[in-house]
Design an enzyme around this catalytic site. Structure first.
Site, PDB file in Angstrom:
ATOM      1  N   ASP A 264       0.864  -1.175   0.000  1.00  0.00           N
ATOM      2  CA  ASP A 264       0.000   0.000   0.000  1.00  0.00           C
ATOM      3  C   ASP A 264       0.911   1.240   0.000  1.00  0.00           C
ATOM      4  OD1 ASP A 264      -2.173   1.663  -0.058  1.00  0.00           O
ATOM      5  OD2 ASP A 264      -3.270   0.650   1.532  1.00  0.00           O
TER       6      ASP A 264
HETATM    7  C1  BGC Z   1      -5.102   3.209   0.046  1.00  0.00           C
HETATM    8  C2  BGC Z   1      -5.345   2.146  -1.012  1.00  0.00           C
HETATM    9  C3  BGC Z   1      -5.241   2.753  -2.380  1.00  0.00           C
HETATM   10  C4  BGC Z   1      -3.897   3.425  -2.531  1.00  0.00           C
HETATM   11  C5  BGC Z   1      -3.659   4.035  -3.897  1.00  0.00           C
HETATM   12  C6  BGC Z   1      -3.852   4.020  -0.225  1.00  0.00           C
HETATM   13  O1  BGC Z   1      -3.730   5.089   0.620  1.00  0.00           O
HETATM   14  O2  BGC Z   1      -5.051   2.588   1.300  1.00  0.00           O
HETATM   15  O3  BGC Z   1      -6.599   1.561  -0.824  1.00  0.00           O
HETATM   16  O4  BGC Z   1      -5.450   1.764  -3.354  1.00  0.00           O
HETATM   17  O5  BGC Z   1      -3.789   4.448  -1.562  1.00  0.00           O
HETATM   18  O6  BGC Z   1      -4.442   5.133  -4.113  1.00  0.00           O
END
Ligand code: BGC
Length: 722
Positions: A264
């Site tokens: 993530d």
């Molecule tokens: C979130 C994810 C997301 C990623 C990309 C993160 O902060 O937890 O769910 O896919 O950002 O945008």
């Protein structure tokens, strides 16, 4: 390309080129920073020389920008390896559908599949290759803002809806340029942070993880999702991206996942903040050893993988395996043949927000709305002359919900616009009355609102939480209606009892006080672009509400976390004792145990009567089946849809079992006064649970099978498993 060709390509790559495939950065790096080295590149600790090698991009504007970035990259890249473009296409792209929690409550996986397919078509037209969806993080805590992105509190429903999304986004072949790849997230158990606080610690037994939390991720992987995102949270003390048991033993080992794992956002470097890595180098080592192929938006890999390999801490084979997985995904998407996958401005214009997509968005909003209460004020009469539309959502365009990245609120339909279009002869009086922000208790708009209410045949009172109160980083410690909305509701209903509340929001709220005064409550969640039209058709009865709750609504925030599949405890109370405090029982002094509205609950304008539940046999064998038939009668003159739910309970087992567990459901349409029978096949595997040794087993003995909904099981029969 064949496997041999991909390996040949890999063999030609320099170490820097390989590391590039394992990096993902935001668009601004490619559009703004190449000119000078003082921007985000240095913030990340990145060397500009790495930029041409970067293998994937997070977020971008449109097809034109995607094509420009891809073209510039291919000009610079010696081996012409296209970049992967990824984005969060969560509940629609340009056409915005209801939030996933709402769609889950439609109990209609085909509808969810269709919405995902349409979102894929729009996103693919812009050049998105991978979406960070589905989110199948089981959650039982309404304080956690990200409940809006998931399938709710039930493992089966979450898995079914997750799989429907994977199928809708991907179709049968990832080379189809109307489809995109799905990334299952957030592995694992991100939806169970302590006290509902985002990014926080998750402590769960292996038994519970395997039984309740893992199945939905696994189902999505088995449905063909080629990517998994490791979550931010610690799981039993170790952040997911560095959790060897989770990533190596379970995901890659037991489940045999051979696709791409992505971290993530920033999660690799955050290993240092968690205090489990000494520095970025240590973080890179741990994440790579746990099979994390792509590092999203931080630069531990870019800065340290080479050094770690030269020192022999990591092996070239480890790096090669990760790179090969990324190349394989690019190949499966057909990027080596067409690095743009047919994305173009013309295609975007042709498909985005087309009438067919808007029609589906409207259907989805109608199917996922939940009628929580109705003392007879709904449906509204066609003959209403004056309708007062009151409250912060009366004319608000904030109906799309968090995670509608490319959705334009100005393309949406508000409640008053929807009602005005549906009732051209009527006078629509609109009064926002107050704000829906916590702490804003300004009541200066009440007077105008109450005058409108007094002068109306019917009041539509539009309340709820703004969209940025749910979604990422939006946990709440309270679950009440923000601002002065409850006071407004009391006053409006006092002056005009012909009031229907229409609610918006991304999480279950504690609605005990509203429920006590409101004649009717229709929950729309965040319904997307066609919200206002959907509200109008539901309020007027053109459409009959058929959504059910995918998450229980607590009576009070103190009941959280809360789910219908609770254990008995040794000292339970009966439902009839809900409001009595009994000493030395498993209850509260100041609240009941049960939710205000449970999982699976939702009313209709039709009256459904459950007439019978029959079993074709009383004994189920390990390789046999048992058929449960439920007969439902629509005792009304309205067409309607009902979600027939089947629950089971294992009466005695080596591990205490939930008092009810959903094992099957079917949404059926019933004409006025029609009677229908639904048959469900029960197999031994549906009765399994994870035992004290963490093995998935079933145990012979007595079971109950019931229909109705959580806490309101209407008909129950028994059978035994041999
Ligand atoms: C979130 C994810 C997301 C990623 C990309 C993160 O902060 O937890 O769910 O896919 O950002 O945008």
């Amino acid at each position: 390309m064949s496997d041999v060709d991909l390996r040949h390509l890999l063999s030609q790559m320099t170490f820097e080129e390989k590391i590039g495939q394992l990096m993902q950065y935001n668009t601004h790096l490619f559009t703004d920073s190449t000119a000078e080295i003082t921007g985000p590149l240095t913030d990340l600790g990145l060397d500009e020389a790495m930029l041409p090698f970067v293998g994937s991009v997070l977020n971008f504007e449109d097809a034109a920008q995607m094509r420009a970035i891809q073209q510039a990259h291919l000009q610079q890249d010696r081996l012409k390896i296209p970049m992967l473009f990824m984005m969060d296409v969560i509940h629609g792209y340009r056409t915005v559908f209801p939030i996933p929690l709402a769609l889950s409550g439609s109990f209609d996986p085909e509808l969810v599949r269709d919405c995902s397919a349409m979102a894929a078509k729009e996103a693919a037209a812009s050049g998105v290759h991978v979406t960070f969806t589905p989110m199948v993080d089981l959650s039982r805590d309404a304080r956690w803002g990200r409940v809006m992105e998931g399938g709710g509190e039930d493992p089966l429903l979450t898995a079914v809806m997750g799989v429907a999304q994977v199928q809708g986004f991907q179709g049968d072949d990832l080379r189809d340029t109307d489809r995109i790849a799905a990334c299952v997230k957030h592995f694992a158990a991100y939806g169970a942070p302590e006290a509902g606080r985002d990014y926080y610690a998750v402590e769960l037994s292996e038994r519970l993880l395997r039984e309740r939390y893992f199945p939905a991720y696994r189902a999505c992987i088995e449905a063909g999702a080629p990517m998994v995102m490791a979550s931010f949270n610690t799981l039993n003390g170790i952040p997911a991206v560095a959790n060897e048991w989770l990533m190596n033993d379970i995901l890659r080992g037991e489940w045999g996942f051979d696709g791409v794992v992505i971290s993530d956002y920033d999660a690799v470097e955050e290993l240092c903040v968690h205090g489990v890595a000494a520095d970025k180098k240590d973080a890179a080592k741990q994440a790579m050893r746990c099979g994390c192929d792509i590092e999203m938006c931080s630069a531990a890999y870019a800065s340290h993988l080479k050094e770690l390999t030269q020192e022999g801490v990591l092996t070239t084979e480890q790096i090669d395996a990760a790179v090969l997985r990324v190349l394989m995904l690019k190949d499966r998407l057909g990027l080596f043949e067409d690095p743009y996958r047919g994305a173009s401005t013309q295609k975007e214009q042709a498909v985005c927000l087309s009438p067919a997509h808007r029609a589906l968005a409207r259907k989805a909003a109608q199917e996922s709305a939940v009628l929580l209460k109705n003392n007879g004020v709904l449906p509204l009469s066609e003959d209403v002359q004056t309708v007062a539309v009151i409250g912060p959502f009366a004319d608000s365009r904030d109906l799309l919900g968090a995670w509608s990245l490319r959705g334009d609120t100005s393309e949406g339909v508000t409640v008053s616009e929807g009602l005005a279009a549906r009732l051209p002869h009527a006078r629509i009086l609109t009064a926002p009355a107050c704000s829906n922000l916590c702490g804003n208790t300004d009541q200066s708009g009440f007077e105008a609102a109450l005058t409108a209410a007094e002068n109306a045949d019917a009041v539509v009172l539009c309340l709820g939480e703004p969209s940025d109160y749910s979604g990422e980083g939006s946990s709440r410690a309270t679950l009440d209606l923000p601002g002065a909305q409850l006071t407004l509701a009391r006053e409006v209903i006092r002056v005009n009892p012909r009031t229907a509340v229409v609610l918006f929001g991304g999480r279950p709220l504690a609605l005990t006080e509203l429920d006590a005064v409101a004649p009717a409550i229709l929950h729309m969640w965040f319904p997307g672009h066609e919200g206002g039209n959907a509200v109008a058709s539901l309020l007027l009865g053109d459409e009959n509400p058929s959504g059910k709750l995918a998450m229980s609504f607590p009576k009070t925030v103190g009941q959280c976390p809360l789910s219908y599949d609770r254990l008995m405890s040794g000292r339970p109370i009966q439902a009839s004792q809900e409001d009595t405090f009994l000493k030395f029982r498993s209850n509260y002094i100041d609240s009941g145990n049960l939710p205000l509205y449970p999982f699976g609950y939702g009313l209709s304008y039709s009256r459904f009567e459950y007439e019978s539940l029959t079993l074709d046999r009383r004994t189920l064998t390990a390789d046999g089946t048992l058929t449960v038939t439920v007969t439902v009668f629509n005792n009304s003159d309205r067409h309607g849809k009902e979600v027939v739910q089947l629950y089971m309970r294992d009466l005695v087992a080596s591990v205490a079992r939930p008092v009810q567990q959903l094992i099957a459901f079917d949404k059926i349409a019933l004409a006025p006064f029609e009677r229908k029978s639904v048959s469900f096949t029960v197999r031994e595997e549906m009765l399994r649970f994870v035992d004290a040794r963490n093995h998935l087993v079933s145990e012979a003995g007595e079971f109950e099978v019931s229909t109705g909904y959580a806490d309101h099981l209407l008909l129950t029969e028994r059978f035994s498993l041999q």
